[in-house]
Every structure is written in C-alpha cells, then in structure tokens.
Design a protein around this motif. Structure first.
Motif, mmCIF file in Angstrom:
data_model
loop_
_atom_site.group_PDB
_atom_site.id
_atom_site.type_symbol
_atom_site.label_atom_id
_atom_site.label_comp_id
_atom_site.label_asym_id
_atom_site.label_seq_id
_atom_site.Cartn_x
_atom_site.Cartn_y
_atom_site.Cartn_z
ATOM 1 N N CYS B 19 4.187 -7.391 -10.330
ATOM 2 C CA CYS B 19 2.872 -7.139 -9.743
ATOM 3 C C CYS B 19 1.896 -6.638 -10.809
ATOM 4 O O CYS B 19 2.266 -6.384 -11.939
ATOM 5 C CB CYS B 19 2.993 -6.127 -8.620
ATOM 6 S SG CYS B 19 3.918 -6.783 -7.214
ATOM 7 N N ALA B 20 0.664 -6.468 -10.403
ATOM 8 C CA ALA B 20 -0.415 -6.156 -11.359
ATOM 9 C C ALA B 20 -0.353 -4.715 -11.817
ATOM 10 O O ALA B 20 -1.149 -3.880 -11.424
ATOM 11 C CB ALA B 20 -1.758 -6.442 -10.707
ATOM 12 N N ILE B 21 0.609 -4.416 -12.625
ATOM 13 C CA ILE B 21 0.757 -3.065 -13.160
ATOM 14 C C ILE B 21 -0.035 -2.994 -14.471
ATOM 15 O O ILE B 21 -0.015 -3.930 -15.256
ATOM 16 C CB ILE B 21 2.250 -2.773 -13.439
ATOM 17 C CG1 ILE B 21 3.072 -2.950 -12.162
ATOM 18 C CG2 ILE B 21 2.419 -1.377 -14.005
ATOM 19 C CD1 ILE B 21 2.816 -1.942 -11.080
ATOM 20 N N PRO B 22 -0.737 -1.899 -14.751
ATOM 21 C CA PRO B 22 -1.435 -1.774 -16.044
ATOM 22 C C PRO B 22 -0.458 -1.909 -17.206
ATOM 23 O O PRO B 22 0.679 -1.454 -17.127
ATOM 24 C CB PRO B 22 -2.019 -0.363 -15.976
ATOM 25 C CG PRO B 22 -2.119 -0.052 -14.521
ATOM 26 C CD PRO B 22 -0.985 -0.750 -13.873
#
Lengths: 260, 319
Positions: B19-22
């Motif tokens: 998922c869109a994790i930094p």
C-alpha cells in the motif's frame, strides 16, 4: 518451539494492532491528519525548505498559508535545483530541519530583497498556489530532491506567517483497519500455536487427516518432532486428550441425570 | 493447516506492505534530469515555431528568445546575408525537423542542458543539437547545432542507471588521449598551421574543407589573405559508451583581406563577402565566422575527429 512461535506471533499481532488502530484513529475516514496553524517568525520575503529537510516521498501534503490580509502570497513546490537557483541570491529564511508533526528549525540567509522574476511566471513548479492573505497548495511528495517555498508577492514580507499542514495517505484509514484485522487473525493464530492445539474439532479432524496423509505419503518424522518439542505431547496425543477430556466432562453430567 | 495459515499471514503482510506507505526519496541527491522527452518535444516545437517566424521575416530578433551564443550569431548572420542580398531563397525556410532522440544529463545546478538528435528531412542532414537553460528564470535556448551527414554514425552515448547522459568535464582528459577542450584547441592549432605540419587531430573532411576555402581565398589576385582560428571554451561534452567523449566545440575564424594599392575586389553576387563587405573592397576587409563542431575524442588511443559542423559568417567590415 511452537510455544515460542506462538509468543512471537502474538507480539507481532499486538504491534500490528497498535499501528493499525493508531493509523486509523490518526487519519480518520478522510485519510488525512492536520497540524497547525503554526507561526513561523521571519521578516524575510521568502521561506524555503532546504533540500534535505523533506526526505520522504509518497504522502500527499496540503499546506495552507496565512499572512497579513493585505499581503499577496505564493506557495510552491519545486525540484531543489530549480529552487536553489531561483532564491539563491535573495534574503530568505530557510527551514533547516523538520520533525513530525511540527518541529521546525530555521536559519536566516542574507541577500537582496527582490527575486529575479515573479514566481507565477516560472514553469518548473511541481505544484503552486497563490492568493491574498492566504493560499492553499496540495502536492504529492515527489521521488526527487525538492523544496517548498512561501514567497511574499509584490513586495512586502512574511510577517504573521502561519502554516497549517495536512498529511494525506491514500487509503490510510483502510490500511489501518486492515492492519487491525490482520493483527486479530495473527494473534489468534499465535494463540493456537502457543496452545499447541487447533481451535475446533473440524480443525482437529483436518489436522488428523493431514497427519494421516503425511504418514502415508512422506517419511515419518514424528520422532524428530517429538525431539523438537522436547517432551510436549504431539498433535495426535492432543486429540486423544481432548476426547478424553470431553468424555470426562460429559460423564459427571450424565451421572447427575441418572441420580434420582 | 499450519501451512495454510502461514500463507494467509504472508499474503496479508504483502498486501499491507504494497500500500501507499511513505518511502525514502531516490539517492541521487540534489540533482535534476534537465528535461524529459515530453518537455523536450514542447521546447523543440516552440523553437521551430519561432525560427520559422524569424526566417519568414528575415529578422533575427525573434531568434534571441530561442537561440543563444554562437548558433544565434551564425543564424543571425545568415539572415543578414539573405536580407542584404534580398535572396529569393530564404535559408532553411523549408526545414522539416523531426526529433529522433533526446538525451538529458542529471545535473546539480544551472545551466541545465540536453541533447536532441533531429532529422532534417528536407536537407537530408542530422542535427545534433544542445538546448540550454542558463538559469531558472530564463527560457530554453538552442546553444549548439552541428550537422552531420546521414552516413555519419554517431557513437553510442553512455547512460547511467536512470537513463541520464553522463557529462564530461571539458578540462579533464581522464582515460582519453586529451581533454575535450584540448581537442578543440588542437583543431584550432591544426587549422592555423600549414597543411604539412604535425597535427594532434585527424585530417578529416572538416579540416580539408576549411583548408580548401583558405587556399581559394589566397588565390585572389592583388589580395593578401590571412586566416586565424581560435577555440572558444567548451561547455558541453558527454561520455560515449566506449569511454570516449562527444564534444560540442566552437571555433572562431577571422579572415583578413589586404588589398594592394590600385586594386579593388568585387565579390560574387550572393556571397557572404558581398553582404558584409559592402560590395567593392579597396583597402582592407575582415570577416568573422563561427564554426560549431561535434568532435569525437576516442578513449586511450587515436586522434579526435570532427563528425559534424555548422558555421557561417557572423560579422565583418571592409572599405
């Protein structure tokens, strides 16, 4: 060995649950969290971040800038090479360090007051916004060295500058809930592993079937398992023990019924 | 059963990790790839539009927005010649330029620059052009434009892991026989010396052609002709895949005519001399030229060779 694995899984589950719940609570259903408004003290016409201040890519950040109501303000994000060349000779306040949720260190740099060209006339901004008294810009932090700039347009300075920052993580709330669910499953699995037995009779039957298949088709490593378990009862023993336990639990009840 | 649960756990972990994790930024430091191919297309379209406008009006003024340095001087000179002589055929008016390739280096400061390899369908030439942005507040301008014949094979350019060109320091030879600046200096020295002198560069078609021009001028009766070549500082050089370098150099050429007493020269109609030296020449005359050359400096052994050039008269006076 299984007990150790069970403990480890439960520990991971606890951490995942904490992270997931924290993420979901922090971001909320709109996937964003905001901090501010925070004042930044400066008498310069420009505030910029140094290239190494924003070291992460991915999240979407929304900056809302407030200055004196009569002051025109510009806020933009750009590659650090462009930004350094643009503001390099101008008096400015540089953000030298930044920590979440809002911890700034700044330094004042001397130089001339006027920029060589108005910021709105440049084509290399990744994102930008402008307004009178306030401006709001949203930018997805790019995978390159870049900086943020707040510029007083048309003369003036950035006295009374206040910044509100909102961090947005696409799907962050869902990720948090997903982590929470994942943690519950993992914890359950860890508990089962810790107990050294399956949770239901159906699972026990499955396991017995698995063991049967294993016995028929594969080399028997029951002896090795027993050695690994260091004296723990194997699964077949557990099943037998369960049945005996169940029967033992039923018998007193039956006996009670038989009593006059 | 345990196996199935492990699979479920691993799948869930991978799902969450995807998922869109930094994540930390790339490791290229404070750099910028000068231009993407899409940006280069836009820049080139603007350049062609402005250039066509300048050619139609025989006016170099619009060109100042999209050209700079010697290439601007050369094109302005061509327009001056066309305007003064009222040539019916306007220079390069029918150019059909099409980008073949775009190469951009990763740079840490301005000026930014990138290379365009373009095909001139009408003149059957290949242009190897450099566009430069001098500062963050200026526009993109054509800074070099040597032309090669279609039969000339350009060496492959060296690219880094991200597909960016590798620039070469003009003053450092590294593993090459000479630095980019030394190669261009060597060309100037070769053209200043007599044809038989020892040369550090190849006796290529550029050298041959320039010597033929000089020899032709020396044959004019009643005129003492001299020619001087000087190399300008090299700004753009890039690494070739074989370890050599491709160098964009500029040579300044000064042609001097001293007329013997009692003699005069009438230049041929349509010639650069006629446009810049105001017709008949009685005493003295000077013409200044720029020649942009694309030089290949080989790795380790061999002499530099000119792969292409673009030049013309940029100024002159005579009486």
């Amino acid at each position: 060995m299984r007990r150790f694995v069970g403990i480890m899984l439960m520990l991971i589950a606890v951490i995942a649950a904490a992270v997931g719940a924290g993420l979901a609570i922090l971001l909320g259903t709109d996937n964003r969290t905001a901090t501010g408004p925070h004042p930044i003290e400066t008498d310069a016409p420009i505030v910029v971040t140094r290239p190494d201040v924003l070291g992460w890519a991915g999240p979407t950040v929304t900056l809302t800038i407030h200055v004196a109501p009569s002051q025109k303000v510009f806020v933009g994000a750009a590659n650090a090479v462009d930004l350094a060349d643009y503001v390099g000779s101008v008096r400015r306040t540089e953000v030298t360090d930044y920590g979440l949720p809002w911890k700034l260190q700044t330094a004042n740099v001397s130089g001339q007051d006027a920029l060589p060209l108005a910021p709105g006339d440049l084509d290399w901004w990744v994102a930008r916004a402008s307004g009178k008294g306030s401006a709001t810009m949203t930018v997805k932090l790019p995978d390159q060295a870049f900086g943020l700039a707040v510029i007083a347009v048309g003369g003036g300075d950035l006295k009374d500058l206040e910044v509100t920052a909102a961090y947005e993580l696409d799907g962050g709330f869902g990720i948090g809930l997903g982590l929470l669910g994942f943690a519950v499953g993992l914890g359950l699995f860890g508990w089962l592993a810790f107990q050294g037995r399956p949770m239901t009779r159906e699972l026990a039957d499955d396991e017995a079937d698995d063991d049967g298949e294993s016995d028929e088709g594969e080399p028997d490593d029951a002896a090795a398992d027993k050695a690994d378990d260091a004296g723990e009862p194997d699964e077949a023993d557990d099943i037998a023990a369960d049945k005996a336990h169940d029967e033992a639990a039923e018998k007193p009840e039956s006996a009670a019924k038989e009593q006059p | 059963m345990i196996r199935r649960l492990w699979i479920a756990v691993m799948a869930s972990a991978l799902l969450v990790a995807g998922c869109a994790i930094p994540y930390p930024k790339d490791s290229h430091g404070v750099t910028k790839v000068a231009a993407t191919p899409a940006q280069a297309d836009l820049i080139y379209d603007r350049y062609k539009k402005v250039r066509k406008q300048a050619l139609n009006r025989l006016d170099s003024q619009p060109l100042t927005a999209v050209e700079a340095g010697p290439v601007l001087a050369i094109d302005a000179g061509k327009l001056t010649v066309a305007r003064r002589l009222l040539l019916s055929g306007r220079p390069d008016d029918t150019q059909d330029l099409r980008i073949l390739d775009v190469f951009a280096p990763r740079l840490d400061s301005y000026p930014l620059w990138f290379v365009v390899v373009a095909e001139d369908g009408v003149r059957d030439l290949t242009k190897v052009q450099v566009f430069q942005r001098a500062s963050s507040t200026t526009g993109w301008q054509l800074a070099a434009s040597p032309e090669t014949l279609p039969s000339t094979e350009l060496p492959a350019f060296a690219l880094d892991g991200t597909g960016a060109l590798e620039p070469v320091d003009p003053s450092h030879a590294g593993r090459m026989t000479m630095s980019p600046q030394q190669a261009v200096d060597a060309y100037a020295a070769t053209l200043n010396h007599a044809p038989g002198a020892v040369s550090e560069v190849s006796r290529d078609s550029f050298v041959t052609q320039m010597r033929q021009v000089a020899a032709q001028q020396r044959r004019v009766d009643g005129v003492t002709f001299s020619q001087d070549w000087n190399a300008r500082p090299v700004q753009y050089a890039l690494r070739a895949a074989d370890g050599g370098a491709l160098v964009f150099g500029t040579l300044a050429r000064l042609d001097r005519y001293q007329i013997k007493k009692g003699r005069a020269i009438d230049w041929p109609d349509g010639s650069e001399q006629k446009a810049f030296l105001s017709g008949r020449l009685y005493t003295t005359g000077e013409l200044r030229y720029y020649h942009q050359i694309l030089v290949y400096v080989p790795p380790e052994v061999g002499k530099p060779v000119v792969l292409g050039q673009y030049g013309g008269v940029v100024d002159g006076f005579g009486y």
